[in-house]
Design a protein around this motif. Sequence first.
Motif, short mmCIF file in Angstrom:
data_model
loop_
_atom_site.label_atom_id
_atom_site.label_comp_id
_atom_site.label_asym_id
_atom_site.label_seq_id
_atom_site.Cartn_x
_atom_site.Cartn_y
_atom_site.Cartn_z
N CYS A 8 0.89 -1.22 -0.06
CA CYS A 8 -0.06 0.05 0.05
C CYS A 8 0.80 1.28 -0.11
O CYS A 8 1.64 1.17 0.80
CB CYS A 8 -0.93 -0.11 1.14
SG CYS A 8 -2.03 1.59 1.28
N VAL B 270 0.27 3.99 1.04
CA VAL B 270 0.06 4.97 2.09
C VAL B 270 1.11 5.08 3.24
O VAL B 270 1.33 6.37 3.56
CB VAL B 270 -1.32 4.71 2.84
CG1 VAL B 270 -1.46 5.60 4.19
CG2 VAL B 270 -2.51 4.92 2.16
N PRO B 271 1.76 3.91 3.82
CA PRO B 271 2.79 4.16 4.80
C PRO B 271 4.03 4.79 4.32
O PRO B 271 4.88 5.17 4.95
CB PRO B 271 2.93 2.69 5.19
CG PRO B 271 1.78 2.05 4.95
CD PRO B 271 1.37 2.47 3.61
N LEU C 46 -1.76 4.31 10.93
CA LEU C 46 -1.37 4.11 9.12
C LEU C 46 -2.07 4.93 8.36
O LEU C 46 -1.65 5.74 7.50
CB LEU C 46 -1.60 2.70 8.94
CG LEU C 46 -0.48 1.81 9.19
CD1 LEU C 46 -0.61 0.39 8.82
CD2 LEU C 46 0.96 2.27 9.01
N CYS C 47 -3.49 5.10 8.64
CA CYS C 47 -4.38 5.73 7.96
C CYS C 47 -5.82 5.73 8.56
O CYS C 47 -5.76 5.12 9.51
CB CYS C 47 -4.47 5.34 6.44
SG CYS C 47 -5.48 3.89 6.53
N GLU D 256 -8.39 4.36 7.70
CA GLU D 256 -9.07 3.08 7.73
C GLU D 256 -8.52 2.33 8.71
O GLU D 256 -8.86 1.34 8.96
CB GLU D 256 -8.99 2.49 6.53
CG GLU D 256 -9.41 3.06 5.20
CD GLU D 256 -10.99 2.38 5.08
OE1 GLU D 256 -11.29 1.78 5.87
OE2 GLU D 256 -11.51 2.85 4.08
N ALA D 257 -7.16 2.41 9.17
CA ALA D 257 -6.30 1.36 9.82
C ALA D 257 -6.95 1.39 11.34
O ALA D 257 -6.93 2.32 11.87
CB ALA D 257 -4.78 1.62 9.68
N CYS E 11 -4.36 -3.55 8.69
CA CYS E 11 -4.95 -3.32 7.39
C CYS E 11 -6.00 -4.40 7.11
O CYS E 11 -6.37 -4.33 5.89
CB CYS E 11 -3.91 -3.34 6.25
SG CYS E 11 -2.44 -2.19 6.70
N CYS F 282 -9.17 -3.10 4.93
CA CYS F 282 -8.71 -3.17 3.44
C CYS F 282 -8.89 -4.52 2.93
O CYS F 282 -9.45 -4.76 1.68
CB CYS F 282 -7.45 -2.51 3.09
SG CYS F 282 -7.58 -0.74 2.89
N THR G 172 -9.48 1.05 -0.09
CA THR G 172 -8.74 2.26 0.38
C THR G 172 -7.16 1.88 -0.47
O THR G 172 -6.81 2.78 -1.05
CB THR G 172 -8.41 2.72 1.46
OG1 THR G 172 -9.89 2.96 2.06
CG2 THR G 172 -8.05 4.28 1.59
N ARG G 173 -6.88 0.87 -0.10
CA ARG G 173 -5.36 0.47 -0.55
C ARG G 173 -5.40 0.38 -2.18
O ARG G 173 -4.39 0.91 -2.55
CB ARG G 173 -5.00 -1.04 0.09
CG ARG G 173 -3.70 -1.78 -0.40
CD ARG G 173 -3.56 -2.89 0.19
NE ARG G 173 -4.25 -3.89 -0.68
CZ ARG G 173 -3.50 -4.36 -1.89
NH1 ARG G 173 -2.27 -4.11 -2.01
NH2 ARG G 173 -4.13 -5.38 -2.69
#
Length: 155
Positions: A9, A11-12, A26-27, A29-30, A72, A75, A86-87
């Motif tokens: 992903c 994001v990180p 992480l985000c 969602e996480a 995660c 996701c 989202t990922r």
Amino acid sequence: MKKENNTYCRVPFDSVTVSPTGRMQLCCEAQWTGGTEITKLKDVESIDQWFNGDYLTGVRKKMLNGERVSECETCYKNESTHGSSTRTWHNSKYFEQHDDVQEQSIKKVDLKLGNKCNLKCKMCFPYASSELWKEWKALGWNTKDKDPNSDTSWK
Ligand code: SF4
Ligand code: SF4
């Protein structure tokens, strides 16, 4: 690493996220740092220190190796249910213009300073939305942050 890797992903690799209760994650969602000590913004020396620290470095390594990251699971579940998450969204946007999977630099800081919000999206939570806080409280539901160490009480 192939782009089809099921756990990678972006994001990180390019974002820093702080929840409304000051939890580093992480985000949005996480889940919080599953299985590890929860890190709060107040305990982070600098955004760079967090971004280059052991936790995010370990998450990136797992993702590059195709290993699942417990934070995660939302996701992964969305992908198995309806094929996207989202990922996959973040990855597709990145791979439209780039192909360096290891590139890392902060491009987004998601810093939520409280839960004041006019909306009450159904996938959201009272600690992020004051309108949901009112609704959940009226229904007698638990309005606290899912973070068990949170001492925040919203209104
Ligand atoms: S895989 Fe999903 S939950 Fe994990 S960092 Fe990426 S967008 Fe967030
Ligand atoms: S309720 Fe507010 S904070 Fe929550 S997802 Fe919707 S707009 Fe964002």
